[in-house]
Design an enzyme around this catalytic site. Structure first.
Site, PDB file in Angstrom:
ATOM      1  CB  SER A  55      16.724  18.072 -64.764  1.00  0.00           C
ATOM      2  OG  SER A  55      16.077  17.263 -63.815  1.00  0.00           O
ATOM      3  N   GLY A  99      16.725  22.267 -69.065  1.00  0.00           N
ATOM      4  CA  GLY A  99      15.981  23.522 -69.091  1.00  0.00           C
ATOM      5  C   GLY A  99      15.174  23.802 -67.849  1.00  0.00           C
ATOM      6  N   GLY A 125      10.202  17.392 -72.297  1.00  0.00           N
ATOM      7  CA  GLY A 125      11.639  17.259 -72.097  1.00  0.00           C
ATOM      8  C   GLY A 125      11.939  16.222 -71.041  1.00  0.00           C
ATOM      9  CB  SER A 126      13.642  13.531 -70.505  1.00  0.00           C
ATOM     10  OG  SER A 126      14.491  13.515 -71.640  1.00  0.00           O
ATOM     11  NE  ARG A 134      12.520   8.998 -69.292  1.00  0.00           N
ATOM     12  CZ  ARG A 134      13.263   9.190 -68.219  1.00  0.00           C
ATOM     13  NH1 ARG A 134      13.907   8.173 -67.666  1.00  0.00           N
ATOM     14  NH2 ARG A 134      13.368  10.394 -67.671  1.00  0.00           N
TER      15      ARG A 134
END
Length: 411
Positions: free
Chosen positions: A157, A159, A154-155, A279
């Site tokens: 933040s 969750g 994920g990204s 990234r």
């Protein structure tokens, strides 16, 4: 002569900067997206958006092949983490410069990332990987409260939550595994020691650390950025230790092509790596770097992607800081006042609003909660802070609470 084109697979809040940078480099930008309407606002800038299933590599290959019959495709890239490994595969297929897809995939899996960092002796928080509530509970007990729970993939933040007691661990586990959270992969939860200390972000291109930001968050339990300052106020020794750890991360994860940003905490044992993001950082980090040092990372990223010579030479050295405009409640955003007055203050680089009035605000405790930012820059830290505070004080948000969200789940 055939027009040179640059393909951007999906975009972020920095998409306009990619369009403008591409134009300056004589490139026509084409966005491939699962939802091209998201980029309608870029049509006036000369970009075009085409509908493609960006989770389907074969579909992307077919569309890129079709575009190559019309354009001289000089490069393929993206600022979005979820498709960056795919970018590497596309670049290899078409013989274009690009990141190593295997390295990106390993890095984007936070569990695999931590294993590689630990094997290389890079300091990281204690962690466990859990697939169900029982595993999460036992992992939290082993590590010791408080702990951070986050999706393994994920990204921004999404969750991520600090849990201070067993009830909060159980509550957030239920949220993550109960269907409310949208997973990018099979559900797996990283249970992690809460590393205490100031938060820093190392901004990197290739193997060069361009600068180190200091970052502050809104109050816990979530991790919503409130402010970033570049350069961070560090001693020479602290700066060198962070740079050393950051470069160790690149070696451990086989990175070093293109942009990377690494988040760390300065703890009792020195710098501890929280996250390596393979990234370009999202807004407003590229703007912050350009304000502080005169280095346009978006342009240099494109140059790298098309095989041109890139240049990270700093043109000046200022202190730049950004404040995020974070709403304090859910509801309807009636109006935003004072933005134009704030933008007119000498030393203000940018006042950027992400949403329009009458937008429904539903906070989720992640990077998507911010509705804008303000950037200031000057020759001194104190002056930059004063300019920024003056501008932020002029901006006011009017939000009418919506009954449907009064009992909002803060997860």
């Amino acid at each position: 002569m055939t027009t040179r084109g640059l393909i951007l697979v999906e975009g972020t809040g920095n998409s306009l900067r990619y369009v403008q940078a591409a134009q300056r480099l004589g490139l026509h930008l084409i966005i491939l997206s699962a939802n091209p309407a998201e980029y309608d606002y870029l049509a006036a800038e000369g970009a075009e958006a085409i509908r493609v299933d960006t989770n389907d590599l074969e579909a992307l290959i077919r569309e890129c092949s079709r575009l190559r019959t019309t354009y001289d495709i000089a490069g393929i890239t993206s600022p979005r983490e979820a498709v960056y490994a795919t970018i590497g595969k596309l670049c290899r297929y078409f013989g274009l410069p690009g990141p190593n897809p295997a390295s990106i995939e390993r890095c984007c899996d936070k569990s695999a990332q931590r294993q590689l960092l630990a094997q290389a002796g890079v300091p990281i928080p204690a962690y466990r990987l859990a697939a169900n509530a029982t595993h999460v509970e036992s992992a939290a007990a082993e590590i010791g409260l408080p702990v951070i729970l986050k999706p393994a993939v994920g990204s921004y933040s999404s969750g991520v939550r600090l849990c201070s007691n067993a009830d909060e661990v159980a509550e957030h586990t239920t949220y993550l595994l109960g269907g409310a959270h949208i997973w990018r992969s099979s559900p797996r939860i990283l249970v992690e020691e809460f590393a205490k200390g100031p938060h820093y972000i190392a901004q990197i291109m290739g193997n060069d650390v361009i600068g180190i930001e200091a970052a502050e968050f809104d109050p816990p339990p979530h991790f919503v950025f409130r402010k970033c300052t570049l350069p961070a106020l560090l001693t020479d020794d602290e700066h060198q230790r962070i740079v050393g750890v950051a470069l160790s991360c690149l070696r451990a994860l086989d990175l070093g092509w293109g942009p990377t940003n690494i988040e760390l905490r300065w703890t009792k044992r020195g710098p501890v790596v929280i996250e390596v993001n393979p990234r370009l950082a999202g807004m407003p980090d590229p703007q912050l770097i350009q304000s502080a040092y005169g280095v346009d990372l978006v342009t240099e990223h494109i140059k790298l992607a098309i095989g041109d010579e890139w240049n990270l030479r700093k043109r000046h050295s200022l202190v730049a800081a950004a404040r995020f405009l974070n709403p304090d409640r859910d509801g309807i955003l009636d109006l935003i006042e004072g933005a134009s007055q704030a933008a007119a203050i000498p030393g203000i680089v940018e006042v950027k609003l992400y949403v329009e009035p009458k937008t429904l605000i539903v906070r989720k405790g992640d990077g998507g909660d911010s509705i804008g930012h303000v950037i200031a820059a000057s020759h001194t830290r104190a002056q930059t802070e004063a300019i920024l505070q003056r501008a932020v004080d002029l901006i006011s948000l009017s939000i009418t609470p919506s009954p449907a969200f009064d009992e909002r789940n803060n997860e």
